[in-house]
Design an enzyme around this catalytic site. Structure first.
Site, short mmCIF file in Angstrom:
data_model
loop_
_atom_site.label_atom_id
_atom_site.label_comp_id
_atom_site.label_asym_id
_atom_site.label_seq_id
_atom_site.Cartn_x
_atom_site.Cartn_y
_atom_site.Cartn_z
CG ASP A 235 -2.07 0.93 1.12
OD1 ASP A 235 -2.26 1.51 0.03
OD2 ASP A 235 -2.80 1.10 2.12
N GLY A 236 0.37 2.32 -0.62
CA GLY A 236 1.05 3.61 -0.56
C GLY A 236 1.68 4.07 -1.86
CG ASN B 280 -7.49 -2.68 -6.15
OD1 ASN B 280 -6.56 -3.44 -5.90
ND2 ASN B 280 -7.83 -1.70 -5.32
NE ARG C 23 -4.09 6.60 -7.76
CZ ARG C 23 -4.00 6.32 -6.45
NH1 ARG C 23 -3.81 7.27 -5.58
NH2 ARG C 23 -4.11 5.08 -6.03
#
Ligand code: FPP
Length: 247
Positions: free
Chosen positions: A18-19, A66, A31
């Site tokens: 994550d992150g 997702n 992103r």
């Protein structure tokens, strides 16, 4: 399952990566650039895991939820996955790593499915190291799939309704022939499981680190393993029973 009290090197480590998005935002980058760097971190983690002696590593790469992300991000992630699989096949074969997936992979794009099939087939005979990618994975979908398969087996007469043991039912999970994770790590400071290995993680130790996934390196994995080594795994026994060697 490992025996009570025996921590040290976990046999199976599962990671919620994550992150990536925050890593990119902190740098004013798109992103997808965070996900690209996330792929590099996957390579680093794979090598580090073998150096440390972790035999099974499972990475949560794409969840059933997702798909709800913006279409260009989903498309970018699928492209990265294809790129990664194409690049990595030779490395898996060189290093003797068996590659597998868990999740509803039949819903992944055709190009990804083909590469998954090829990578699984080419590494099927390896036994020393295991790399498992969770793709279109969700623990609740996994249980629903397992329950349906179990019910079908009962209807076909290959399972008996009188046997309701975990050992029997767990053979219908995606993880049927995998050991339970000993250690589950989540990066980026979030402290949630997000529908990841809810049943298999019943006795896992958890380590939550603030490090964002693209920055996660060998030292971070080693620190999590060290933390795991300091834990006492009791599986319902008392500390005194563990000390006296009772199982
Ligand atoms: C979470 O970060 C990460 C994901 C949802 C995808 C993980 C994917 C990769 C590491 C790259 C692809 C992997 C392979 C194996 C090719 P986030 O986007 O939720 O980050 P944020 O919470 O900071 O926004």
């Amino acid at each position: 399952m490992s025996s009570p009290g025996s921590a040290r090197i976990p046999q199976h480590v599962a990671i919620i990566m994550d992150g990536n998005g925050r890593w990119a935002r902190q740098r004013g980058l798109p992103r997808l650039e965070g996900h690209r760097r996330g792929v590099e971190a996957v390579r680093t983690a794979m090598n580090a895991a073998r150096e440390i002696g972790i035999r099974y590593i499972t990475l949560y790469a794409f969840s059933v939820e997702n798909w709800k992300r913006p279409a260009d991000e989903v498309g970018g992630l699928m492209g990265l996955l294809e790129y990664y699989l194409r690049q990595e096949l030779a490395t898996f074969v060189r290093d003797g790593v068996r590659f597998r997936t868990i999740g509803r992979t039949d819903h992944m794009p055709a190009g990804v499915r083909q590469l998954l099939r090829e990578t699984e087939a080419a590494t099927r005979h390896f036994t020393a190291w295991h790399f498992i990618l969770a793709l279109n994975y969700g623990a609740r979908s996994e249980v629903a799939d397992a329950a349906r398969a179990y019910a079908a087996a009962v209807a076909a007469g290959t399972e008996q309704l009188t046997d309701s043991s975990w050992e029997q039912f767990s053979r219908y999970l995606y993880t049927a022939d995998l050991p339970d994770p000993d250690l589950i790590i989540r990066t980026s400071g979030e402290t949630r499981l997000s529908n990841f290995l809810l049943l298999q993680g019943a006795y896992a130790e958890f380590v939550f680190t603030p490090v964002l996934w693209p920055d996660f390196g060998k030292a971070d994995l080693q620190a999590a393993v060290d933390e795991y080594g300091r834990r006492e795994r009791r599986y319902g026994l008392t500390a005194e029973q563990i000390k006296s060697g009772a199982q």
